[in-house]
Design a protein around this motif. Sequence first.
Motif, short mmCIF file in Angstrom:
data_model
loop_
_atom_site.label_atom_id
_atom_site.label_comp_id
_atom_site.label_asym_id
_atom_site.label_seq_id
_atom_site.Cartn_x
_atom_site.Cartn_y
_atom_site.Cartn_z
N TYR A 268 2.59 -48.03 20.45
CA TYR A 268 2.45 -47.93 21.90
C TYR A 268 3.79 -47.43 22.44
CZ TYR A 268 -1.83 -50.51 21.22
OH TYR A 268 -3.08 -50.88 20.80
N ARG A 269 3.74 -46.25 23.07
CA ARG A 269 4.98 -45.58 23.45
C ARG A 269 4.90 -45.13 24.91
NH1 ARG A 269 6.66 -40.65 20.40
NH2 ARG A 269 8.75 -41.35 21.03
N ASP A 270 6.05 -44.72 25.41
CA ASP A 270 6.11 -44.05 26.71
C ASP A 270 5.71 -42.59 26.46
OD1 ASP A 270 6.73 -42.78 29.07
OD2 ASP A 270 8.68 -43.72 29.32
N VAL A 271 4.52 -42.23 26.85
CA VAL A 271 4.00 -40.89 26.60
C VAL A 271 3.78 -40.19 27.93
CG1 VAL A 271 2.10 -39.53 25.62
CG2 VAL A 271 2.88 -41.62 24.46
N SER B 283 1.35 -46.25 26.24
CA SER B 283 0.21 -45.44 25.83
C SER B 283 -0.02 -45.58 24.32
CB SER B 283 0.45 -43.97 26.18
OG SER B 283 -0.68 -43.19 25.84
N MET B 284 -1.27 -45.61 23.93
CA MET B 284 -1.63 -45.82 22.53
C MET B 284 -1.41 -44.54 21.73
SD MET B 284 -5.24 -47.31 21.05
CE MET B 284 -6.22 -45.92 21.65
N PHE C 57 -8.19 -34.00 26.44
CA PHE C 57 -7.36 -33.64 25.30
C PHE C 57 -7.97 -34.20 24.02
CE2 PHE C 57 -4.03 -33.59 28.66
CZ PHE C 57 -3.56 -32.30 28.46
N PRO C 58 -7.62 -33.61 22.86
CA PRO C 58 -8.04 -34.17 21.57
C PRO C 58 -6.95 -35.06 20.98
CG PRO C 58 -7.08 -32.01 21.21
CD PRO C 58 -6.96 -32.30 22.71
N TYR D 165 0.79 -34.96 24.57
CA TYR D 165 0.05 -36.12 25.06
C TYR D 165 -0.43 -37.02 23.92
CZ TYR D 165 -0.06 -34.36 29.86
OH TYR D 165 0.30 -33.95 31.12
N THR D 166 -0.43 -36.51 22.69
CA THR D 166 -0.80 -37.34 21.54
C THR D 166 0.22 -38.43 21.28
OG1 THR D 166 0.36 -35.86 20.01
CG2 THR D 166 -1.99 -35.41 20.44
#
Length: 807
Positions: free
Chosen positions: A213-216, A222-223, A461-462, A496-497
């Motif tokens: 879980y990061r700052d995305v 965000s996962m 997004f994918p 975004y991934t």
Amino acid sequence: MRYSKLLLTALLLMNFIISSNIEAKEIKLKTNTTELAFNEKGYYLSIHVEGVQILQEGSYPLITVATEGKLIEPVGMEVEGEELKVKMEDGGVVRLKYDESPISITFEVADIPGKYDVLLYGPVILNINEVVGDVIGVAQGKGVAFGIQALNIKTNAGIPQEYFAQVSSKYGYEGREAVLSVRTTPVNQLAASDIGNGAVLQFSCCRRDKLAYRDVMNLEGSMVIPLKDDDAFIKGSKIAFFGSRADDALASIGAIEKEHGLPHPLFDGEWGKISRAAMKSYMISDFNEENFDMALEKAKIADFKYVYHSGPFLDWGHFNWDPKFVSGGDEGVKKMVEKAKSQGIKMGVHTLSNFITTNDPYVTPIPSKNLLKQGVLELASDIDNIQTEITIKKTGLFALPMTLNAMQIKDELITYGTIEEKEDLMVLQNCTRGAFNTNAASHSKSDKLYKLWDYPYKTLFPDVELQDKMVDRLVELFNNTGLEQISFDGLEGCMYTGYDEYAMARFVSRFYEGLNHNVLNDGSNLNHYMWHIHTRMNWGEPWGEAMRTGQVDNRIKNQDYFRRNLFPRMLGWFLIRLADRNFDATTMEDLEWALSESAGFDAGYAMTINMRTIRGHGQIDRLLAAIKNWDGLRESQSFTTEQMERLKDPETEWHLEKVDHNNFILYPLHISKSYRCSLGEMQPGQPGGADWSWESPFDGQFAIRLKVEGDGSVRNPSFTTPKGIIKFPCEIESGQYLLYELDGKAIITDKNYNTITEVIPQGSAALMQGVSSVSFSCEKGGEDDDPDVVVRFITRGEGEKIVKRSY
């Protein structure tokens, strides 16, 4: 005395042994031009390039590892066969396989304990910073260059954001971000950065095999899903060090590409980074198979070697062809490609990388399980198939506003309208069930409701797995059709991934590796690994601004970015337009302004000319011929260095006149401001006209651009200068132009410069150098007419002969 001699001998012998042991613990690795020296703890002692010491004073480790927010440094390093055994301060051991060649020194992670999440190379700080290639990872100064190259996509430029503050504080640098017109890259994502008194080089590799879980993209928590292939692990990460004379830096990178199997695309047998073909201009248009012949005909007038379709797809994701563009799918596109190729022109298409439109089969009617998720929302209760208010447990995932507000639960997509917070709950209101033509269904409280990533383009997004499938489809259609150009627009979507620069490099490298032929490619994003694949960078948003004001400062700013990163130069996109309610149609003066900038910076560009413009612009062939003339001289490097310096200045105006195939004359122009005469605001008894003060650096003949605006028409306009009177016996309607050229010819045109009639001027006049007056007069076309007349004057200086060089 005897004992004193024995003691002295013993002391000398002891000193020799100690010195020998110290020397033995030094580890030196060399190329033909570069030497790296490390001490027994794993820290740099020196970096010499061509005999020049470039390591800044300080203590810099070859590697650092990190886990759970803590940096772990080396405490010992020794050689064991072809490996360096690096002992870390927590007892862990990292093994680096090393190799020395005449060109580079390489390090590859042969083994690393599973407890480490990140491996950092360095950072290392140099005492040179005359030129710092922040993306390519090369610093120049003192006549030499030194750099690091990542040898696979799992090894990334920069330092993960979670650790950068610690690292930069520990080693005492802030660095300079890379400012580009479309993106500012923070220091932690750069391969190199100017730190004021030197340059820092920084690379890293992260493990990616665990759910995180990061700052995305500014959304905390965000996962980020784990990877399933070798790129999930730090083992195998590999870098190369090299040094050279400053002038040889680019050639050295090319040699490293070939030595280590990095992408090394060629154009007609020449490496793309030095090929003039990399900076060729091209035409963007919205042609289709029905009017493709016309598009090719116009491209040949300009001598464009690439034509590029601006939007050929019905959807993004599966990349199905729009039937308005072509019938017959891949086979239909292949026929277009072959037709263009038979005429010496290559064809390309535009897409938006990993963005997925909501009409794509990955979204509807059954959404893919691999749509990119921000995280899991916890339902407060079961929901039925028509419920439009959904209650969930409170979460921070709504802190960042979205556009589609999309969620996924099993095979249903749901969008929400507004959110109401109630203590530890959130109520999603005005929900659309079965959004995007998916099937609404009842769901249990225990079913996972995922919040999806989306973008203001109203796209989804994918995840990485689905992104790979999208790339494979692009590879398939390029291999099937023979298309030879693509722009990786929107590559930032890959970030975004949650995998930052790695995700972009994965997208581009997978595409490149899957091709069965060379494809010219560019994009608005560049990172360290993509440097090797991208032919150039090029983009632009000229819509909504005139050619002379559309991102001028940014276009120029980008040239320094390309220069310091040893990269081919491009100016971006320009637009040849028809007249509309906001803008006049593109003029020759507008176009030659852009072409002169291109020549000054020796940078290519894209010229966007929609088919409607091709059909409707009255001077389109003349404009295209000008493109051929200017680009031909630029590509053959026929402009002198001094001329290029003058052409760079965006405040200057130029005209290139063709004498014959090999000879041209370059004229400086002066274009006046617009003078306006409002015939509806004349004083009683005042004739229709105006007196204007004019200033020009040139004297003699002048050109006129006269436009009638508002209601009505004007007749018989005339201009009186200190050097004569010239009159034009004609009537000019609202929206029309009177164009008087320097060769003495005059025409009336419509708003798009289509010729209506020729006009024979009466008399003659000239303008004086410096300040002089010009009197304008005309007659109203009718008693009730109150039009405005807008006039610009153009004067021309002495020409310079230019002979086209053969190339």
